[in-house]
Design an enzyme around this catalytic site. Sequence first.
Site, PDB file in Angstrom:
ATOM      1  N   HIS A  74     -25.629  28.512 -21.818  1.00  0.00           N
ATOM      2  CA  HIS A  74     -24.672  28.543 -22.940  1.00  0.00           C
ATOM      3  C   HIS A  74     -25.071  27.616 -24.073  1.00  0.00           C
ATOM      4  O   HIS A  74     -24.241  27.310 -24.926  1.00  0.00           O
ATOM      5  CB  HIS A  74     -23.260  28.195 -22.431  1.00  0.00           C
ATOM      6  CG  HIS A  74     -22.715  29.251 -21.511  1.00  0.00           C
ATOM      7  ND1 HIS A  74     -21.629  29.020 -20.686  1.00  0.00           N
ATOM      8  CD2 HIS A  74     -23.097  30.527 -21.263  1.00  0.00           C
ATOM      9  CE1 HIS A  74     -21.372  30.119 -19.994  1.00  0.00           C
ATOM     10  NE2 HIS A  74     -22.254  31.048 -20.325  1.00  0.00           N
ATOM     11  N   ALA A  88     -18.152  17.219  -6.708  1.00  0.00           N
ATOM     12  CA  ALA A  88     -19.622  17.294  -6.626  1.00  0.00           C
ATOM     13  C   ALA A  88     -20.264  15.917  -6.555  1.00  0.00           C
ATOM     14  O   ALA A  88     -21.263  15.723  -5.850  1.00  0.00           O
ATOM     15  CB  ALA A  88     -20.156  18.050  -7.845  1.00  0.00           C
ATOM     16  N   CYS A  92     -28.733  26.663 -37.982  1.00  0.00           N
ATOM     17  CA  CYS A  92     -28.206  27.379 -39.148  1.00  0.00           C
ATOM     18  C   CYS A  92     -27.474  28.625 -38.674  1.00  0.00           C
ATOM     19  O   CYS A  92     -28.002  29.369 -37.837  1.00  0.00           O
ATOM     20  CB  CYS A  92     -29.373  27.772 -40.061  1.00  0.00           C
ATOM     21  SG  CYS A  92     -28.925  28.999 -41.303  1.00  0.00           S
TER      22      CYS A  92
HETATM   23  P1  OAD Z   1     -14.007  25.728 -15.778  1.00  0.00           P
HETATM   24  O1  OAD Z   1     -13.187  24.679 -16.452  1.00  0.00           O
HETATM   25  O2  OAD Z   1     -13.620  27.176 -15.919  1.00  0.00           O
HETATM   26  O3  OAD Z   1     -14.073  25.427 -14.223  1.00  0.00           O
HETATM   27  C1  OAD Z   1     -14.391  24.125 -13.778  1.00  0.00           C
HETATM   28  C2  OAD Z   1     -14.427  24.174 -12.262  1.00  0.00           C
HETATM   29  O4  OAD Z   1     -14.842  22.903 -11.807  1.00  0.00           O
HETATM   30  C3  OAD Z   1     -13.067  24.468 -11.626  1.00  0.00           C
HETATM   31  O5  OAD Z   1     -13.228  25.452 -10.619  1.00  0.00           O
HETATM   32  C4  OAD Z   1     -12.657  23.120 -11.015  1.00  0.00           C
HETATM   33  O6  OAD Z   1     -11.926  23.298  -9.803  1.00  0.00           O
HETATM   34  C5  OAD Z   1     -14.014  22.532 -10.722  1.00  0.00           C
HETATM   35  N1  OAD Z   1     -14.064  21.062 -10.661  1.00  0.00           N
HETATM   36  C6  OAD Z   1     -13.247  20.172 -11.255  1.00  0.00           C
HETATM   37  N2  OAD Z   1     -13.647  18.901 -10.951  1.00  0.00           N
HETATM   38  C7  OAD Z   1     -14.748  19.026 -10.149  1.00  0.00           C
HETATM   39  C8  OAD Z   1     -15.627  18.110  -9.514  1.00  0.00           C
HETATM   40  N3  OAD Z   1     -15.455  16.773  -9.623  1.00  0.00           N
HETATM   41  N4  OAD Z   1     -16.656  18.595  -8.768  1.00  0.00           N
HETATM   42  C9  OAD Z   1     -16.832  19.935  -8.631  1.00  0.00           C
HETATM   43  N5  OAD Z   1     -16.043  20.871  -9.219  1.00  0.00           N
HETATM   44  C10 OAD Z   1     -15.015  20.402  -9.968  1.00  0.00           C
HETATM   45  O7  OAD Z   1     -15.525  25.532 -16.282  1.00  0.00           O
HETATM   46  P2  OAD Z   1     -16.715  26.533 -16.088  1.00  0.00           P
HETATM   47  O8  OAD Z   1     -16.619  27.292 -14.815  1.00  0.00           O
HETATM   48  O9  OAD Z   1     -17.959  25.778 -16.334  1.00  0.00           O
HETATM   49  O10 OAD Z   1     -18.317  29.085 -21.660  1.00  0.00           O
HETATM   50  O11 OAD Z   1     -16.490  27.552 -17.315  1.00  0.00           O
HETATM   51  C11 OAD Z   1     -17.496  28.553 -17.527  1.00  0.00           C
HETATM   52  C12 OAD Z   1     -17.578  28.797 -19.001  1.00  0.00           C
HETATM   53  O12 OAD Z   1     -16.263  29.113 -19.533  1.00  0.00           O
HETATM   54  C13 OAD Z   1     -18.032  27.607 -19.817  1.00  0.00           C
HETATM   55  O13 OAD Z   1     -19.431  27.479 -19.830  1.00  0.00           O
HETATM   56  C14 OAD Z   1     -17.509  27.986 -21.192  1.00  0.00           C
HETATM   57  C15 OAD Z   1     -16.132  28.484 -20.833  1.00  0.00           C
HETATM   58  O14 OAD Z   1     -15.697  29.453 -21.730  1.00  0.00           O
HETATM   59  C16 OAD Z   1     -18.614  29.101 -23.003  1.00  0.00           C
HETATM   60  O15 OAD Z   1     -18.194  28.241 -23.739  1.00  0.00           O
HETATM   61  C17 OAD Z   1     -19.446  30.256 -23.428  1.00  0.00           C
END
Ligand code: OAD
Length: 255
Positions: free
Chosen positions: A127, A238, A135
């Site tokens: 991402h 994690a 730009c």
């Molecule tokens: P999310 O905020 O959707 O999910 C975060 C995950 O991390 C959740 O399942 C939590 O339970 C978990 N979590 C929280 N604390 C944690 C810890 N200490 N150790 C392990 N896990 C933990 O974030 P993403 O899954 O990364 O995309 O979201 C995916 C994408 O959605 C992002 O890259 C972004 C967003 O839209 C774009 O911006 C294109």
Amino acid sequence: MTHCAGAAERFPQALIDALGRARKLAVLTGAGISAESGVPTFRDAQTGLWARYDPQDLATPEAFRRDPKLVWEWYAWRRTLVAAARPNPGHFALAQMQVSFPGFALITQNVDGLHARAGSRDVVELHGNIARIVCSAGCGVVEAFDPDAAPPRCPKCAAWLRPDVVWFGEPLPAAALESARRAAADCEIFFSIGTSALVYPAADLPRVAREAGALLVEINPDQTPLSALADFALRGPAGVVLPALLEATERAGKA
Ligand code: OAD
């Protein structure tokens, strides 16, 4: 198999044995791995970015066209958060695993650059990266721009500058996605760490790995749509689970 994992917990022996035999690992991380570094996730109910902002108002090309100042300032705020953050033990454990395993691919949905700052190499940034400024009309990366302008303009074509991150509705960088799919199809163990497994095409990678015969390991304090598919669902943060898993694997003389 769900396993409540933490530093004091024992891991399933089958997982330790599989890690001992494995030569090729692929890891997909999401915002959760940076949570312990103080970087907000997106969907955590109370603290997530999307709990306080509507992503459609901030992370889309339409939002940027509608209000470039608001979008630029939101990302500038996130850049200051990320700059103040430090990699946590989860990031460092993955950097160590890259040394310990002959084949190791790290794929991230995060734009915070913390994996590289922890020493991971060749990180596949699906991402983009919030620290890189480009730009909006395609002139490429811009190193120097007016720090007081919001947003600044491209020195070559005067179009608005923007963060080099993927917005909703935009395609992922083709080379990064191809590299991620190849790694998922070629690994023996696939880790999904700190991601809600909701956003495609990244969320498709565990299925690619599973269909290629890989073992699926999830590390997340909470359940996700992927949990039922995982061979091992390690319930914990994690920053605690990864160092403990790495130590258990090394203790067994396996990594
Ligand atoms: P999310 O905020 O959707 O999910 C975060 C995950 O991390 C959740 O399942 C939590 O339970 C978990 N979590 C929280 N604390 C944690 C810890 N200490 N150790 C392990 N896990 C933990 O974030 P993403 O899954 O990364 O995309 O979201 C995916 C994408 O959605 C992002 O890259 C972004 C967003 O839209 C774009 O911006 C294109």
